[in-house]
Design a protein around this motif. Structure first.
Motif, short mmCIF file in Angstrom:
data_model
loop_
_atom_site.label_atom_id
_atom_site.label_comp_id
_atom_site.label_asym_id
_atom_site.label_seq_id
_atom_site.Cartn_x
_atom_site.Cartn_y
_atom_site.Cartn_z
N LYS A 91 0.82 -1.22 0.00
CA LYS A 91 0.00 0.00 0.00
C LYS A 91 0.85 1.26 0.00
O LYS A 91 0.32 2.36 -0.04
N GLY A 92 2.19 1.08 0.06
CA GLY A 92 3.08 2.23 0.06
C GLY A 92 3.43 2.76 1.43
O GLY A 92 4.18 3.73 1.55
N ASP A 93 2.92 2.12 2.48
CA ASP A 93 3.21 2.57 3.85
C ASP A 93 4.45 1.86 4.40
O ASP A 93 4.79 0.76 3.98
N ILE A 94 5.11 2.51 5.35
CA ILE A 94 6.27 1.93 6.01
C ILE A 94 5.77 1.14 7.21
O ILE A 94 5.19 1.70 8.15
N SER A 95 5.99 -0.18 7.21
CA SER A 95 5.42 -1.01 8.26
C SER A 95 6.26 -2.26 8.48
O SER A 95 7.15 -2.58 7.71
N THR A 96 5.93 -2.96 9.56
CA THR A 96 6.49 -4.28 9.81
C THR A 96 5.35 -5.29 9.71
O THR A 96 4.23 -5.03 10.19
N ASN A 97 5.61 -6.41 9.08
CA ASN A 97 4.60 -7.46 8.91
C ASN A 97 4.68 -8.41 10.10
O ASN A 97 5.69 -9.08 10.29
N VAL A 98 3.63 -8.45 10.89
CA VAL A 98 3.62 -9.24 12.12
C VAL A 98 2.66 -10.41 11.98
O VAL A 98 1.50 -10.23 11.60
N LEU A 99 3.15 -11.61 12.27
CA LEU A 99 2.29 -12.79 12.28
C LEU A 99 1.71 -12.96 13.67
O LEU A 99 2.44 -12.97 14.66
N GLY A 100 0.40 -13.07 13.74
CA GLY A 100 -0.27 -13.28 15.01
C GLY A 100 -1.15 -14.52 14.97
O GLY A 100 -1.81 -14.78 13.97
N VAL A 101 -1.13 -15.29 16.05
CA VAL A 101 -1.94 -16.49 16.17
C VAL A 101 -2.70 -16.41 17.49
O VAL A 101 -2.10 -16.14 18.53
N CYS A 102 -4.00 -16.62 17.45
CA CYS A 102 -4.78 -16.52 18.68
C CYS A 102 -5.76 -17.67 18.79
O CYS A 102 -6.08 -18.35 17.81
N GLY A 103 -6.24 -17.89 20.00
CA GLY A 103 -7.22 -18.93 20.27
C GLY A 103 -8.63 -18.36 20.29
O GLY A 103 -8.82 -17.15 20.12
N PRO A 104 -9.63 -19.19 20.49
CA PRO A 104 -11.03 -18.73 20.52
C PRO A 104 -11.32 -17.69 21.58
O PRO A 104 -12.31 -16.97 21.49
N VAL A 111 3.38 -14.96 18.44
CA VAL A 111 3.57 -13.67 17.76
C VAL A 111 4.97 -13.64 17.17
O VAL A 111 5.95 -14.02 17.84
N LEU A 112 5.07 -13.21 15.92
CA LEU A 112 6.38 -13.06 15.29
C LEU A 112 6.46 -11.67 14.67
O LEU A 112 6.04 -11.45 13.53
N PRO A 113 6.98 -10.67 15.41
CA PRO A 113 7.15 -9.33 14.86
C PRO A 113 8.54 -9.17 14.26
O PRO A 113 9.43 -10.00 14.49
N GLY A 114 8.73 -8.13 13.47
CA GLY A 114 10.07 -7.80 13.00
C GLY A 114 10.30 -7.86 11.51
O GLY A 114 11.24 -7.25 11.01
N TRP A 115 9.46 -8.60 10.78
CA TRP A 115 9.69 -8.70 9.35
C TRP A 115 9.35 -7.39 8.65
O TRP A 115 8.43 -6.68 9.03
N ASP A 213 13.90 3.70 17.89
CA ASP A 213 14.62 2.99 16.85
C ASP A 213 13.87 1.69 16.54
O ASP A 213 13.06 1.22 17.34
N ILE A 214 14.13 1.09 15.39
CA ILE A 214 13.35 -0.05 14.93
C ILE A 214 13.44 -1.24 15.88
O ILE A 214 12.45 -1.95 16.10
N LYS A 215 14.61 -1.46 16.48
CA LYS A 215 14.76 -2.58 17.40
C LYS A 215 13.85 -2.41 18.61
O LYS A 215 13.20 -3.37 19.05
N THR A 216 13.79 -1.18 19.13
CA THR A 216 12.91 -0.91 20.27
C THR A 216 11.45 -1.00 19.86
O THR A 216 10.62 -1.50 20.62
N GLN A 217 11.13 -0.55 18.65
CA GLN A 217 9.75 -0.63 18.18
C GLN A 217 9.27 -2.08 18.10
O GLN A 217 8.13 -2.39 18.45
N ILE A 218 10.14 -2.97 17.65
CA ILE A 218 9.76 -4.38 17.58
C ILE A 218 9.50 -4.94 18.97
O ILE A 218 8.56 -5.70 19.19
N ARG A 219 10.35 -4.55 19.94
CA ARG A 219 10.14 -5.00 21.31
C ARG A 219 8.84 -4.44 21.89
O ARG A 219 8.14 -5.12 22.64
N ILE A 220 8.52 -3.21 21.53
CA ILE A 220 7.27 -2.59 22.00
C ILE A 220 6.07 -3.34 21.45
O ILE A 220 5.08 -3.57 22.16
N ILE A 221 6.14 -3.74 20.19
CA ILE A 221 5.05 -4.51 19.58
C ILE A 221 4.84 -5.80 20.36
O ILE A 221 3.72 -6.18 20.69
N ASN A 222 5.93 -6.48 20.64
CA ASN A 222 5.85 -7.72 21.41
C ASN A 222 5.26 -7.47 22.80
O ASN A 222 4.45 -8.27 23.30
#
Length: 303
Positions: A91-104, A111-115, A213-222
């Protein structure tokens, strides 16, 4: 201060005026709390099976061997100028692609952030299946996924070329086994969309790029995912948290119904090739769908 920053995406200088603390103190304590959360995150973001058979929710009744739903979500981030091409999504936005898996129960189990945002869902899932801290799929179990993923062992996808999203079923009823399967699949898999929605509603720092910074942002997402689970665990003994969650879910549900669903079309070219479709798994889905429809027709005739 830590929760205030995450909930409102505040800069240190704003917190400095609110809490009357130096920016150095705020920065130091923020990092201390973030490190502490990262240490305990594994205790809150871990795999556990659900007894779907005893579930009182009808939408999960037909998916007895399911252990939840998974999907990817793009979260905006701030990166250096030279890294922007890698983090720019379709879409042209700057982002990280995060995989999320959840239960009912709307709790995240993986969770896999960082890509980088340019990475497709296939690449992110491939990494999740191969890394040391991998996405665990017990034998005979599966996750519900959308049509952008391959329908293969461990991943049950809807039928393509058939209406799917819940907003497409307003004032419509299923006419064949594929439509009924897709309707019930969408109703159950919607749990991941709701979980993502509540997560981003509660933590404003996930809705707009932050100054870290990006490393801290990934940790914040987690950390936000971990705090989401902590709140889900504690809300049963805290009526304020429970009321807030219900309010957030109400807003999220309305947005999911009203928004335009374009992901199926966008994701068809981004198949998860590491998940191989098999004749056995295709027959499993067809048998499940046909049994659903047979029971559905009997009940309709009885009513």
């Amino acid at each position: 201060m830590f929760l205030h920053i995450l909930a409102h995406n505040l800069k240190y200088r704003v917190v400095h005026f609110s809490y009357c603390r130096s920016m150095e103190t705020i920065s130091r304590q923020f990092k201390n709390v973030l490190r502490a959360i990262m240490k305990v995150s594994k205790e809150y973001l871990k795999f556990h099976e659900y007894n779907i058979e005893s579930s009182v929710e009808n939408k999960w009744r037909w998916f007895k061997n399911s252990i939840g739903a998974l999907d990817g979500i793009h979260i905006p981030v701030t990166v250096s100028a030279e890294d922007r091409p890698r983090y720019r999504n379709r879409k042209g936005d700057i982002s990280t692609n995060v995989l999320g898996v959840c239960g009912p129960d709307l709790r995240f189990i993986y969770v896999l952030p960082g890509w980088e945002g340019s990475a497709g869902d296939s690449r992110v899932l491939r990494d999740a299946l191969r890394r040391q801290n991998c996405l665990h799929i017990p034998n005979g179990k599966y996750f519900l996924v959308d049509a952008g993923y391959t329908n293969g062992p461990g991943f049950l996808a809807p039928y393509r070329g058939t209406r799917y999203h819940l907003n497409e079923w307003i004032r419509n009823t299923p006419q064949n086994y594929k439509e009924l399967f897709n309707l019930r699949h969408a109703s159950a898999r919607n749990v991941i969309e709701r979980s993502f929605g509540v997560l981003k509603k509660r933590w404003s720092i996930l809705r707009t790029p932050s100054f870290f910074d990006i490393k801290t942002q990934i940790r914040i997402i987690n950390a936000c995912f971990m705090l989401h689970n902590f709140i889900r665990d504690e809300q049963h003994s805290d009526p304020i948290l429970e009321a807030q969650d219900l309010e957030l879910l109400s807003v999220v549900d309305n947005e999911l119904i009203n928004q335009q669903m374009e992901r199926v079309t966008n994701n068809i070219e981004d198949e998860v090739t590491t998940i191989q479709a098999t004749e056995e798994w295709t027959r499993f889905r067809d048998t499940l769908a046909m049994n659903m429809f047979a029971t559905y027709q009997i009940r309709r005739n009885f009513d």
